[in-house]
Design a protein around this motif. Structure first.
Motif, mmCIF file in Angstrom:
data_model
loop_
_atom_site.group_PDB
_atom_site.id
_atom_site.type_symbol
_atom_site.label_atom_id
_atom_site.label_comp_id
_atom_site.label_asym_id
_atom_site.label_seq_id
_atom_site.Cartn_x
_atom_site.Cartn_y
_atom_site.Cartn_z
ATOM 1 N N SER A 239 0.874 -1.200 0.046
ATOM 2 C CA SER A 239 0.018 -0.046 0.338
ATOM 3 C C SER A 239 0.850 1.346 0.052
ATOM 4 C CB SER A 239 -0.766 0.042 1.544
ATOM 5 O OG SER A 239 -0.129 -0.118 2.334
ATOM 6 N N TRP A 240 0.028 2.419 -0.494
ATOM 7 C CA TRP A 240 1.148 3.791 -0.552
ATOM 8 C C TRP A 240 2.422 3.267 -0.919
ATOM 9 C CZ3 TRP A 240 -2.624 7.051 -0.500
ATOM 10 C CH2 TRP A 240 -3.854 6.751 -0.003
ATOM 11 N N CYS A 241 3.049 2.732 -2.159
ATOM 12 C CA CYS A 241 4.389 2.917 -2.208
ATOM 13 C C CYS A 241 4.469 3.688 -3.699
ATOM 14 C CB CYS A 241 4.599 1.273 -2.279
ATOM 15 S SG CYS A 241 4.876 0.512 -0.962
ATOM 16 N N SER A 242 5.805 4.426 -3.993
ATOM 17 C CA SER A 242 6.557 4.612 -4.624
ATOM 18 C C SER A 242 6.916 3.545 -5.421
ATOM 19 C CB SER A 242 6.771 5.758 -4.935
ATOM 20 O OG SER A 242 7.162 6.583 -5.687
ATOM 21 N N LEU A 243 6.562 3.492 -6.970
ATOM 22 C CA LEU A 243 7.761 2.286 -7.373
ATOM 23 C C LEU A 243 8.420 2.766 -9.170
ATOM 24 C CD1 LEU A 243 5.034 0.393 -6.172
ATOM 25 C CD2 LEU A 243 7.318 -0.999 -6.136
ATOM 26 N N HIS A 244 9.289 3.502 -9.237
ATOM 27 C CA HIS A 244 9.552 3.772 -10.370
ATOM 28 C C HIS A 244 11.208 3.877 -10.887
ATOM 29 C CE1 HIS A 244 12.184 7.384 -8.572
ATOM 30 N NE2 HIS A 244 10.929 7.008 -7.059
ATOM 31 N N ASP A 245 10.938 4.198 -12.238
ATOM 32 C CA ASP A 245 12.403 3.889 -12.886
ATOM 33 C C ASP A 245 13.022 2.731 -13.093
ATOM 34 O OD1 ASP A 245 12.828 6.888 -14.583
ATOM 35 O OD2 ASP A 245 12.317 7.230 -12.310
ATOM 36 N N HIS A 246 12.127 1.463 -12.885
ATOM 37 C CA HIS A 246 12.881 0.226 -13.737
ATOM 38 C C HIS A 246 11.725 -0.306 -14.994
ATOM 39 C CE1 HIS A 246 14.283 -3.273 -11.698
ATOM 40 N NE2 HIS A 246 12.659 -3.530 -11.316
ATOM 41 N N TYR A 247 12.119 -1.919 -14.639
ATOM 42 C CA TYR A 247 11.624 -2.787 -15.733
ATOM 43 C C TYR A 247 10.683 -3.043 -15.226
ATOM 44 C CZ TYR A 247 14.635 -0.839 -19.877
ATOM 45 O OH TYR A 247 15.249 0.086 -20.671
ATOM 46 N N LYS A 248 11.132 -4.521 -14.280
ATOM 47 C CA LYS A 248 10.397 -5.512 -14.303
ATOM 48 C C LYS A 248 9.446 -5.235 -13.416
ATOM 49 C CE LYS A 248 13.108 -8.522 -15.339
ATOM 50 N NZ LYS A 248 13.950 -9.646 -15.462
ATOM 51 N N VAL A 249 8.741 -4.844 -12.009
ATOM 52 C CA VAL A 249 7.984 -4.070 -11.103
ATOM 53 C C VAL A 249 7.898 -5.182 -10.130
ATOM 54 C CG1 VAL A 249 6.722 -2.943 -9.764
ATOM 55 C CG2 VAL A 249 7.644 -2.019 -12.166
ATOM 56 N N SER A 250 6.868 -5.873 -10.003
ATOM 57 C CA SER A 250 6.675 -6.645 -9.170
ATOM 58 C C SER A 250 6.018 -8.436 -9.751
ATOM 59 C CB SER A 250 5.428 -6.358 -8.530
ATOM 60 O OG SER A 250 5.539 -6.971 -7.206
ATOM 61 N N LEU A 251 6.850 -9.248 -9.260
ATOM 62 C CA LEU A 251 5.873 -10.600 -9.743
ATOM 63 C C LEU A 251 5.766 -11.333 -8.667
ATOM 64 C CD1 LEU A 251 7.116 -12.674 -12.335
ATOM 65 C CD2 LEU A 251 9.142 -13.461 -10.575
ATOM 66 N N ILE A 252 4.409 -12.299 -8.876
ATOM 67 C CA ILE A 252 4.261 -12.287 -8.276
ATOM 68 C C ILE A 252 3.804 -14.029 -8.238
ATOM 69 C CG2 ILE A 252 2.003 -12.687 -6.580
ATOM 70 C CD1 ILE A 252 3.643 -10.008 -6.239
ATOM 71 N N GLY A 253 4.342 -15.506 -8.534
ATOM 72 C CA GLY A 253 4.813 -16.292 -9.114
ATOM 73 C C GLY A 253 5.648 -16.380 -9.936
ATOM 74 N N HIS A 254 6.566 -16.857 -9.494
ATOM 75 C CA HIS A 254 7.216 -16.752 -10.214
ATOM 76 C C HIS A 254 7.814 -17.486 -12.128
ATOM 77 C CE1 HIS A 254 8.368 -20.585 -8.614
ATOM 78 N NE2 HIS A 254 9.572 -20.892 -8.840
ATOM 79 N N SER A 255 6.411 -19.138 -11.304
ATOM 80 C CA SER A 255 7.227 -19.644 -12.868
ATOM 81 C C SER A 255 5.996 -20.003 -13.316
ATOM 82 C CB SER A 255 7.683 -20.676 -12.721
ATOM 83 O OG SER A 255 7.929 -21.669 -13.452
#
Ligand SMILES: *[C@@H]1O[C@H](CO)[C@@H](O)[C@H](O)[C@H]1NC(C)=O
Ligand SMILES: *[C@@H]1O[C@H](CO)[C@@H](O)[C@H](O)[C@H]1NC(C)=O
Ligand SMILES: *[C@@H]1O[C@H](CO)[C@@H](O)[C@H](O)[C@H]1NC(C)=O
Ligand SMILES: *[C@@H]1O[C@H](CO)[C@@H](O)[C@H](O)[C@H]1NC(C)=O
Ligand SMILES: *[C@@H]1O[C@H](CO)[C@@H](O)[C@H](O)[C@H]1NC(C)=O
Ligand SMILES: *[C@@H]1O[C@H](CO)[C@@H](O)[C@H](O)[C@H]1NC(C)=O
Length: 387
Positions: A239-255
């Motif tokens: 919640s309430w996070c700032s995520l910036h200047d990146h390519y692959k941001v948040s992976l939930i379940g890797h495969s």
């Protein structure tokens, strides 16, 4: 004779074209910039979601939501979704706890009730995190790390002010419970996992009011994820996070091969986050269950919410600005995911949605209040990130 032959062939082509035309790509069947067909296959009807987006939904099921969407009027009650002002705005210094999946399964309290340790360099941080007890660790200033920090259960890791956090590496945890990560700035995470947060086999995780960034000067794989949650983690809220200047941001379940471990797990809520100048995975969710509401997506190069491998998601009251593929269920996956979306503001990018499967996650098993879509952009710009 010849002309009759041509006429028949022409009619056949027209018939085939009309048939395909009535099965609009991505189920989209209308909207301001839509150039495709406005019809849907038998059994489906074209339901207007907003000025930019209409979708084919089953004609006679609970998915007949034309009344619930209420077209352009976002101010409607739907399910548990009590839309009002920003009444659920939390601030990092309050102890109110998470909203969303991290509030379930006994709740997420981190180191509440334990000792408080204040740290400002790597060796202090390393010795504090090792303590086998409930603990609140306050990071004062930005700590330069040479390797990832491993957290254990019942830990709160909190920034002392809006310029506190870690740089150079990230956090890792596995087989733990009850973690709060709050008010911290993460950057240039090139530790052993190349993630800013790497969580595995852990439950009850709340990541709140943090900032995550790297850069986009080194190609897609120099860094890995900003927040990667894998191997059957469960009951997570960001919640309430700032995520910036990146390519692959948040992976939930890797495969896509990890069904046995992940199915029935990976329940995650994303609310009030600001994704800006990023590539994709906002999040990418496989197998799990996601509730994605009140987030802002701005300048997204490739794709935003990507739901795959039979994962279910409810995606609502988000704002998309110059964001490619706001919601997909069929991107880079052998098996589609399922989505219900409502009250989203797709800006001018609605045509690139690809919701191929309408989901069943219509309500969530916790209380929350979604802010009115019209006010989300301003709220997030002012309040996401450390304080
Ligand atoms: C869908 O719901 C609306 C509003 O309740 C109703 O007017 C309409 O007839 C329904 N459509 C179908 C196909 O059931
Ligand atoms: C919605 O929230 C308002 C303000 O908090 C409250 O007065 C109202 O009873 C709520 N409505 C529902 C249906 O929960
Ligand atoms: C909602 O916000 C507006 C503007 O800040 C304010 O005037 C109004 O009183 C608020 N309403 C509620 C129910 O909090
Ligand atoms: C933040 O939380 C603190 C402590 O509960 C409270 O005193 C303060 O008023 C809150 N600030 C805002 C903006 O809600
Ligand atoms: C870390 O900070 C503590 C307290 O200021 C200090 O005693 C210690 O020498 C520092 N360690 C390093 C490696 O800088
Ligand atoms: C975490 O705290 C809970 C509640 O106090 C306790 O039951 C549990 O044993 C703790 N876990 C660890 C690994 O210390």
């Amino acid at each position: 004779m010849k002309s009759l032959y041509f006429l028949t062939a022409l009619l056949q082509i027209v018939a085939i074209y009309a048939q395909n035309n009535c099965n609009p790509k991505f189920y989209q069947c209308g909207g301001q910039t839509w150039k495709g067909s406005n019809c849907c296959n038998p059994g489906l009807q074209c339901v207007k979601i907003n000025d930019y987006y209409s979708t084919c939904l089953p004609s006679s099921s609970s998915s007949n939501t034309s009344s619930n969407y209420n077209n352009n009027n976002y101010n409607t009650n739907y399910g548990n979704n009590n839309i009002s002002n920003a009444s659920n705005v939390q601030n990092a210094s309050s102890n109110s706890g998470p909203i969303g999946y991290a509030s379930l399964n006994g709740g997420t309290t981190g180191g509440q009730g334990g000792q408080t340790y204040t740290v400002s360099n790597q060796s202090q941080l390393e010795s504090a995190v090792k303590k086998n007890e409930a603990k609140i660790i306050i990071i004062n200033g930005i700590i330069k790390l040479t390797n990832d920090i491993t957290l254990n259960s019942n830990t709160s890791l909190i920034g002392a002010n809006k310029n506190s956090g870690i740089t150079g590496a990230g956090l890792h945890f596995k087989n733990v419970k009850n973690i709060i990560i709050q008010n911290l700035k993460f950057s240039y995470c090139v530790g052993n996992n190349k993630d800013c947060i790497n969580a595995q086999k852990s439950t009850n995780i709340w990541i709140d009011h943090c900032e995550f960034f790297n850069d986009r000067n080194h190609g897609k794989d120099y860094y890995d994820g900003l927040v990667d949650i894998t191997h059957a983690c469960d009951y997570v809220t960001m919640s309430w996070c700032s995520l910036h200047d990146h390519y692959k941001v948040s992976l939930i379940g890797h495969s896509e091969k990890n069904a046995a471990e992940d199915t029935g797990k990976l329940h995650i809520t994303y609310h009030h986050n600001y994704f800006k100048n990023v590539g994709s995975r906002l999040p990418s969710l496989r197998f799990g269950t996601g509730h994605v509401y009140n987030n802002v997506y701005e300048n997204v190069e490739s794709s935003c919410v990507s739901i795959r491998m039979s994962a279910q998601a409810l995606v609502e009251n988000n704002v998309y600005r110059n964001a490619k593929r706001p919601i997909s269920t069929n991107l880079d996956t052998p098996e589609e995911g399922y989505v219900i979306q409502r009250n989203n503001d797709f800006g001018n990018t609605a045509n690139t949605n690809s919701i191929t499967k309408i989901g069943s996650l219509n309500t969530v098993p916790y209380k929350y209040t979604a802010d009115n879509t019209n006010s989300v952009y301003d709220i997030i710009r002012n309040k996401a990130g450390p304080q």
